[in-house]
Design a protein around this motif. Structure first.
Motif, mmCIF file in Angstrom:
data_model
loop_
_atom_site.group_PDB
_atom_site.id
_atom_site.type_symbol
_atom_site.label_atom_id
_atom_site.label_comp_id
_atom_site.label_asym_id
_atom_site.label_seq_id
_atom_site.Cartn_x
_atom_site.Cartn_y
_atom_site.Cartn_z
ATOM 1 N N TYR A 348 0.815 -1.218 0.000
ATOM 2 C CA TYR A 348 0.000 0.000 0.000
ATOM 3 C C TYR A 348 0.849 1.269 0.000
ATOM 4 O O TYR A 348 0.348 2.345 0.346
ATOM 5 N N TRP A 349 2.111 1.164 -0.406
ATOM 6 C CA TRP A 349 2.997 2.325 -0.387
ATOM 7 C C TRP A 349 2.479 3.404 -1.318
ATOM 8 O O TRP A 349 2.172 3.152 -2.482
ATOM 9 N N PRO A 350 2.355 4.650 -0.845
ATOM 10 C CA PRO A 350 1.808 5.725 -1.694
ATOM 11 C C PRO A 350 2.756 6.082 -2.825
ATOM 12 O O PRO A 350 3.981 5.971 -2.696
ATOM 13 N N VAL A 351 2.188 6.528 -3.921
ATOM 14 C CA VAL A 351 2.970 6.858 -5.108
ATOM 15 C C VAL A 351 3.104 8.366 -5.282
ATOM 16 O O VAL A 351 4.204 8.877 -5.550
ATOM 17 N N THR A 352 2.023 9.084 -5.114
ATOM 18 C CA THR A 352 2.044 10.531 -5.364
ATOM 19 C C THR A 352 1.743 11.355 -4.120
ATOM 20 O O THR A 352 1.786 12.585 -4.180
ATOM 21 N N ASN A 353 1.441 10.733 -3.007
ATOM 22 C CA ASN A 353 1.094 11.447 -1.775
ATOM 23 C C ASN A 353 2.321 11.479 -0.869
ATOM 24 O O ASN A 353 2.566 10.563 -0.084
ATOM 25 N N THR A 354 3.108 12.535 -0.956
ATOM 26 C CA THR A 354 4.370 12.591 -0.209
ATOM 27 C C THR A 354 4.182 12.717 1.309
ATOM 28 O O THR A 354 4.948 12.111 2.061
ATOM 29 N N PRO A 355 3.195 13.479 1.826
ATOM 30 C CA PRO A 355 3.019 13.472 3.292
ATOM 31 C C PRO A 355 2.690 12.077 3.833
ATOM 32 O O PRO A 355 3.177 11.686 4.901
ATOM 33 N N LYS A 356 1.908 11.335 3.079
ATOM 34 C CA LYS A 356 1.594 9.967 3.488
ATOM 35 C C LYS A 356 2.838 9.077 3.400
ATOM 36 O O LYS A 356 3.037 8.185 4.222
ATOM 37 N N GLU A 357 3.694 9.342 2.422
ATOM 38 C CA GLU A 357 4.930 8.579 2.286
ATOM 39 C C GLU A 357 5.846 8.803 3.492
ATOM 40 O O GLU A 357 6.515 7.873 3.965
ATOM 41 N N VAL A 358 5.872 10.017 4.006
ATOM 42 C CA VAL A 358 6.662 10.301 5.208
ATOM 43 C C VAL A 358 6.118 9.514 6.395
ATOM 44 O O VAL A 358 6.881 8.972 7.211
ATOM 45 N N LEU A 359 4.784 9.408 6.508
ATOM 46 C CA LEU A 359 4.181 8.602 7.577
ATOM 47 C C LEU A 359 4.590 7.145 7.450
ATOM 48 O O LEU A 359 4.893 6.478 8.458
ATOM 49 N N PHE A 360 4.617 6.623 6.233
ATOM 50 C CA PHE A 360 5.040 5.240 6.021
ATOM 51 C C PHE A 360 6.491 5.040 6.449
ATOM 52 O O PHE A 360 6.836 4.000 7.034
ATOM 53 N N LEU A 361 7.352 6.020 6.165
ATOM 54 C CA LEU A 361 8.756 5.891 6.541
ATOM 55 C C LEU A 361 8.917 5.931 8.059
ATOM 56 O O LEU A 361 9.767 5.213 8.611
ATOM 57 N N SER A 393 13.981 10.579 -4.322
ATOM 58 C CA SER A 393 12.736 11.331 -4.475
ATOM 59 C C SER A 393 13.035 12.819 -4.597
ATOM 60 O O SER A 393 13.840 13.370 -3.839
ATOM 61 N N PRO A 394 12.386 13.516 -5.534
ATOM 62 C CA PRO A 394 12.614 14.968 -5.649
ATOM 63 C C PRO A 394 12.028 15.751 -4.486
ATOM 64 O O PRO A 394 12.401 16.909 -4.278
ATOM 65 N N HIS A 395 11.121 15.128 -3.720
ATOM 66 C CA HIS A 395 10.561 15.812 -2.553
ATOM 67 C C HIS A 395 11.561 15.701 -1.405
ATOM 68 O O HIS A 395 11.897 14.600 -0.948
ATOM 69 N N PHE A 396 12.032 16.839 -0.916
ATOM 70 C CA PHE A 396 13.143 16.830 0.032
ATOM 71 C C PHE A 396 12.764 16.178 1.361
ATOM 72 O O PHE A 396 13.610 15.579 2.019
ATOM 73 N N GLN A 397 11.476 16.270 1.785
ATOM 74 C CA GLN A 397 11.098 15.666 3.063
ATOM 75 C C GLN A 397 11.167 14.142 3.011
ATOM 76 O O GLN A 397 11.576 13.498 3.970
ATOM 77 N N VAL A 398 10.775 13.561 1.880
ATOM 78 C CA VAL A 398 10.863 12.105 1.717
ATOM 79 C C VAL A 398 12.324 11.677 1.714
ATOM 80 O O VAL A 398 12.712 10.716 2.392
ATOM 81 N N LYS A 435 24.805 14.009 -6.981
ATOM 82 C CA LYS A 435 25.089 14.786 -8.195
ATOM 83 C C LYS A 435 23.909 15.646 -8.642
ATOM 84 O O LYS A 435 24.109 16.735 -9.184
ATOM 85 N N HIS A 436 22.695 15.145 -8.420
ATOM 86 C CA HIS A 436 21.560 15.788 -9.079
ATOM 87 C C HIS A 436 20.503 16.367 -8.135
ATOM 88 O O HIS A 436 19.647 17.111 -8.606
ATOM 89 N N HIS A 437 20.516 16.017 -6.840
ATOM 90 C CA HIS A 437 19.433 16.516 -5.993
ATOM 91 C C HIS A 437 19.608 18.001 -5.722
ATOM 92 O O HIS A 437 20.719 18.490 -5.534
ATOM 93 N N TRP A 438 18.479 18.703 -5.668
ATOM 94 C CA TRP A 438 18.506 20.158 -5.582
ATOM 95 C C TRP A 438 18.646 20.682 -4.150
ATOM 96 O O TRP A 438 19.033 21.836 -3.953
ATOM 97 N N ASN A 439 18.345 19.848 -3.124
ATOM 98 C CA ASN A 439 18.297 20.338 -1.757
ATOM 99 C C ASN A 439 19.647 20.158 -1.061
ATOM 100 O O ASN A 439 20.227 19.066 -1.085
ATOM 101 N N ASN A 440 20.153 21.196 -0.418
ATOM 102 C CA ASN A 440 21.467 21.147 0.223
ATOM 103 C C ASN A 440 21.469 20.206 1.430
ATOM 104 O O ASN A 440 22.463 19.511 1.677
ATOM 105 N N THR A 441 20.384 20.193 2.195
ATOM 106 C CA THR A 441 20.324 19.293 3.357
ATOM 107 C C THR A 441 20.399 17.842 2.918
ATOM 108 O O THR A 441 21.090 17.017 3.539
#
Length: 522
Positions: A348-361, A393-398, A435-441
């Motif tokens: 049931y891992w979410p595909v496009t719902n990043t806040p839900k993906e953070v909950l899964f992690l 993932s391009p979403h920095f929180q994930v 090499k490619h991620h945009w977020n410094n953290t």
């Protein structure tokens, strides 16, 4: 658990339930919210109360023989509370019968949609309910079978009702933390009824062998339906009462679990928004903690068929904390269930719902902390393929949350024990991030994880790095060849389009002529 403090004492000090913020669904239920202040100080007879419901309506099927037959028009003839003296003023020999009459009078339900109507009757009922709570709190060895029947009947007449339609319209935008709850208008009476019933259920004077005649399966089903109430104060009381019923009435335990399971089925497969899921999961967390070992097959099926599918809900954030606690309780009871739960999370891992993906992690880390090496080895390959996908993932929180897994010493130990399999899976994703991620953290966390892997096994790290570079070179070569082919096709197309129209017609004529000759020859 300590009994809840006297409602009457609280109402003297507080300003009313309507002026206090509603408690959260997962808050402890030992202290109920304050009741509304009195709206009148007299209890004189009043004209006919059109907003009152007689004891025969609502849950009349629960009425004991010979009781609850009073006609609704009687309310208009007299105030049902006016002729009843205070319990403390009545002779001791008459108090039991007077108590039953007060219970019967409290079966009348008033309409609170018109707050200024029938204020004297409403206040008289509220004072009577407070008097009943105080009386049972100070009286011992009081409950007999007839009084138990009267108590359950009165409680049912007040709390079992048709709930208003939900105000939640859009499932996608629903956020329980931002939505304002709809508070129950009749809470000044309902709170005291719930308080009284809670004291009744937890009382040592109530014999469960006798009370089970009245608190039966039908009663439990109706109680579960009330969990859909939008008032968090009511759900908080229901949570405590149902948990106490489960602990006291052994014969109802299996039925309570199945009834809760049916509620989950309806939520998952029929409606996507329903109140009360968090409270029911909180009850289950305590129930699971008391399961005997080895676990029954019934409990395993409950986990697989009811609890794990709850992860697919769009409103998971409303009850994820309680659901994750149930998952960890199952793993603590039987570590072998970690494989079932982890595979369920991947399903049931979410595909496009990043806040839900953070909950899964978050839940994934909690489960992995309790997972034993044999179970980890059976799920590590598909699990870390998903981890690698989260790393890039391009979403920095994930990306941040998944990289924080390497801050957990036990998880790092599991990874290092199986590094021959896991390093090749994650190193490529880590290099891509660097090499490619945009977020410094994310960049900083990625370099920290790469450093940990290199220190764990330098030869294996170098081997995986070389393989990754070779794979990147092959991929680049493939992309270059593909680009050259497309460039060649583009050049041929442009050359053909640059020819004069006469040359194009001649080429087409020649082509058709060759085609006709070939057809004749064949």
């Amino acid at each position: 658990m300590k009994l809840i403090q006297s409602v009457k004492r609280r109402m003297v000090t507080d300003t009313g339930a309507n002026e206090k913020p509603a408690p959260k669904a997962g808050a402890p239920s030992g202290q109920p919210p304050p009741a509304s202040p009195p709206s009148a100080q007299t209890s004189t007879p009043a004209p006919k109360a059109a907003g009152a419901v007689s004891p025969n309506r609502g849950v009349g099927a629960m009425a004991p023989p010979g009781r609850g037959n009073r006609n609704a028009n009687t309310v208009g003839e007299e105030n049902p509370f006016a002729a009843l003296p205070a319990l403390r003023e009545a002779p001791a020999s008459e108090r039991v019968e007077l108590f039953r009459k007060k219970l019967q009078a409290c079966c009348y339900v008033y309409d609170f949609k018109q707050p200024d109507a029938y204020m004297k009757e409403k206040e008289a009922k509220r004072q009577t309910l407070l008097e009943i709570v105080e009386y049972v709190n100070n009286t011992r060895n009081f409950y007999n079978e007839q009084i138990m029947q009267d108590v359950v009947h009165m409680v049912g007449m007040n709390i079992f009702r048709a709930l208003p339609a939900s105000t939640t319209q859009n499932v996608i935008t629903y956020d329980p933390e931002e939505e304002e709850p709809t508070l129950e208008a009749s809470w000044p009476h309902l709170q005291i009824v719930y308080e009284f019933f809670l004291r009744f259920v937890v009382s040592n004077d109530v014999d469960p062998k006798v009370a089970k005649k009245f608190i039966d399966q039908n009663f439990v089903v109706k109680l579960l339906e009330l969990f859909a109430s939008e008032d968090p104060r009511e759900r908080d009381y229901l949570k405590t009462i149902l948990h106490r019923i489960y602990g006291k009435f052994m014969a109802l335990r299996s039925f309570v679990r199945k009834a809760i399971q049916n509620v989950f089925y309806k939520f998952v497969y029929e409606c996507e928004v329903r109140n009360g899921i968090a409270e029911l999961l909180e009850i289950l967390g305590s129930i699971i903690n008391g399961f005997a070992l080895p676990l029954k097959e019934e409990h395993r099926q409950f986990l697989e068929h009811s609890l794990i599918p709850l992860h697919k809900a769009r409103t998971l954030n409303a009850f994820h904390q309680q659901l994750a606690y149930c998952m960890t309780q199952f793993v603590e009871k039987d570590p072998r269930l970690a494989e079932t739960i982890l595979m369920g999370l991947l399903r049931y891992w979410p595909v496009t719902n990043t806040p839900k993906e953070v909950l899964f992690l978050n839940e994934l880390e909690e489960i992995l902390e309790l997972t034993q090496p044999p179970e980890f080895q059976r799920v590590m390959e598909p699990l870390f393929k998903k981890v690698a996908a989260c790393i890039v993932s391009p979403h920095f929180q994930v990306a941040e949350r998944v990289l924080f897994l390497w801050n957990n010493d036990y998880i790092v130990k599991l990874i290092n024990q199986n590094r021959q399999t896991l390093f090749p899976i994650v190193i490529g994703a880590l290099y891509k991030n660097s090499k490619h991620h945009w977020n410094n953290t994310v960049h900083g966390l990625t370099y920290n994880v790469l450093k940990l892997l290199m220190e764990a096994d330098p030869p294996l790290f170098d081997e995986c790095s070389n393989k990754h570079r070779e794979s990147e070179e092959k991929q680049k070569q493939y992309e270059d060849d593909r680009a050259r082919k497309w460039a060649s096709l583009q050049t041929q197309f442009e050359a053909k389009m640059s020819l004069p129209r006469s040359a194009l017609n001649t080429a087409e004529h020649d082509l058709h002529g060759e085609g006709a000759t070939a057809m004749v020859t064949s």
